[in-house]
Design a protein around this motif. Sequence first.
Motif, PDB file in Angstrom:
ATOM      1  N   ALA A   1      42.908  44.357  33.428  1.00  9.29           N
ATOM      2  CA  ALA A   1      41.979  43.588  32.593  1.00  9.29           C
ATOM      3  C   ALA A   1      42.721  42.674  31.630  1.00  9.29           C
ATOM      4  O   ALA A   1      42.363  41.489  31.477  1.00  9.29           O
ATOM      5  CB  ALA A   1      41.054  44.525  31.825  1.00  9.29           C
ATOM      6  N   GLU A   2      43.754  43.183  30.996  1.00  7.98           N
ATOM      7  CA  GLU A   2      44.486  42.372  30.026  1.00  7.98           C
ATOM      8  C   GLU A   2      45.299  41.269  30.718  1.00  7.98           C
ATOM      9  O   GLU A   2      45.379  40.139  30.246  1.00  7.98           O
ATOM     10  CB  GLU A   2      45.393  43.256  29.168  1.00  7.98           C
ATOM     11  N   VAL A   3      45.883  41.584  31.867  1.00 10.63           N
ATOM     12  CA  VAL A   3      46.630  40.587  32.635  1.00 10.63           C
ATOM     13  C   VAL A   3      45.691  39.460  33.056  1.00 10.63           C
ATOM     14  O   VAL A   3      46.003  38.275  32.888  1.00 10.63           O
ATOM     15  CB  VAL A   3      47.313  41.231  33.865  1.00 10.63           C
ATOM     16  N   ILE A   4      44.530  39.817  33.597  1.00  9.53           N
ATOM     17  CA  ILE A   4      43.569  38.798  34.040  1.00  9.53           C
ATOM     18  C   ILE A   4      43.075  37.971  32.859  1.00  9.53           C
ATOM     19  O   ILE A   4      42.909  36.751  32.976  1.00  9.53           O
ATOM     20  CB  ILE A   4      42.416  39.428  34.844  1.00  9.53           C
TER      21      ILE A   4
ATOM     22  N   SER B   1      44.113  27.816  40.696  1.00  7.02           N
ATOM     23  CA  SER B   1      43.576  28.721  39.673  1.00  7.02           C
ATOM     24  C   SER B   1      42.581  29.699  40.283  1.00  7.02           C
ATOM     25  O   SER B   1      42.617  30.903  39.999  1.00  7.02           O
ATOM     26  CB  SER B   1      42.882  27.926  38.558  1.00  7.02           C
ATOM     27  N   SER B   2      41.690  29.183  41.131  1.00  7.34           N
ATOM     28  CA  SER B   2      40.691  30.070  41.738  1.00  7.34           C
ATOM     29  C   SER B   2      41.358  31.083  42.665  1.00  7.34           C
ATOM     30  O   SER B   2      40.940  32.244  42.728  1.00  7.34           O
ATOM     31  CB  SER B   2      39.610  29.272  42.460  1.00  7.34           C
TER      32      SER B   2
ATOM     33  N   ALA C   1      44.043  38.254  41.911  1.00 13.53           N
ATOM     34  CA  ALA C   1      44.214  39.246  40.834  1.00 13.53           C
ATOM     35  C   ALA C   1      43.015  40.190  40.793  1.00 13.53           C
ATOM     36  O   ALA C   1      43.173  41.410  40.670  1.00 13.53           O
ATOM     37  CB  ALA C   1      44.389  38.543  39.486  1.00 13.53           C
ATOM     38  N   GLU C   2      41.827  39.640  40.917  1.00  8.64           N
ATOM     39  CA  GLU C   2      40.624  40.474  40.867  1.00  8.64           C
ATOM     40  C   GLU C   2      40.506  41.372  42.092  1.00  8.64           C
ATOM     41  O   GLU C   2      39.985  42.481  42.006  1.00  8.64           O
ATOM     42  CB  GLU C   2      39.395  39.595  40.673  1.00  8.64           C
TER      43      GLU C   2
ATOM     44  N   GLY D   1      48.782  46.061  51.214  1.00  2.00           N
ATOM     45  CA  GLY D   1      47.522  46.258  51.919  1.00  2.00           C
ATOM     46  C   GLY D   1      46.335  45.508  51.359  1.00  2.00           C
ATOM     47  O   GLY D   1      45.189  45.791  51.723  1.00  2.00           O
ATOM     48  N   VAL D   2      46.579  44.551  50.478  1.00  2.00           N
ATOM     49  CA  VAL D   2      45.493  43.738  49.907  1.00  2.00           C
ATOM     50  C   VAL D   2      45.410  42.428  50.679  1.00  2.00           C
ATOM     51  O   VAL D   2      46.411  41.729  50.822  1.00  2.00           O
ATOM     52  CB  VAL D   2      45.737  43.456  48.402  1.00  2.00           C
ATOM     53  N   THR D   3      44.232  42.123  51.193  1.00  2.00           N
ATOM     54  CA  THR D   3      44.019  40.877  51.918  1.00  2.00           C
ATOM     55  C   THR D   3      43.514  39.832  50.937  1.00  2.00           C
ATOM     56  O   THR D   3      42.523  40.059  50.240  1.00  2.00           O
ATOM     57  CB  THR D   3      42.975  41.059  53.042  1.00  2.00           C
TER      58      THR D   3
END
Length: 174
Positions: free
Chosen positions: A101-104, A37-38, A44-45, A165-167
């Motif tokens: 925001a809505e997805v998270i 979960s974390s 996502a964030e 490109g997101v780590t």
Amino acid sequence: MRKALLLFLLFSARPVFAQTAPEGIWQGYDGEWRHVSSQLLALAEATPEEKFSWRPAPGARSTSEVYMHIAIADFYLLSVTGHRMPPELTLEKEKSVTSKAEVIDWLKRSLDAVKQAHLTVTPKDLQRKVHIEDRDATVDGMYLRIIVHANEHMGQLVAYARMTGVTPPWSKNQ
């Protein structure tokens, strides 16, 4: 020579073994659920809003669709065990909910629903029989499916992140 090689391998691997395990690892279902979960929430964030619409190929789920798929599946699989699905959550939300925001928000709700439900389940209830699609299962089997499903898509989302490109936040120091 063999003995020297063995000693070299043993001592050179020691720092790997000395690393601290991430929170939740080897701590049973609830710990493993906290861990995945974390990671899902952190990834996502860390993903920029514009990457939520990215998809690896035509016909493949976009980033937002994968997160929403997880959320919908969490609630659906919990519903098989007797918990109510949010009435406003429909299969169409997988494609219509696209803002970060809505997805998270949906992701957090689903992850927390699984956590809270599992914290209250008794060992006897885990053995209770349920029916899903074309087969009989147990409540325990449903929770196993939930955590396996989350981890399966966690791997997919890590691949998506790296392709854009997101780590992943937990791997920045490795």
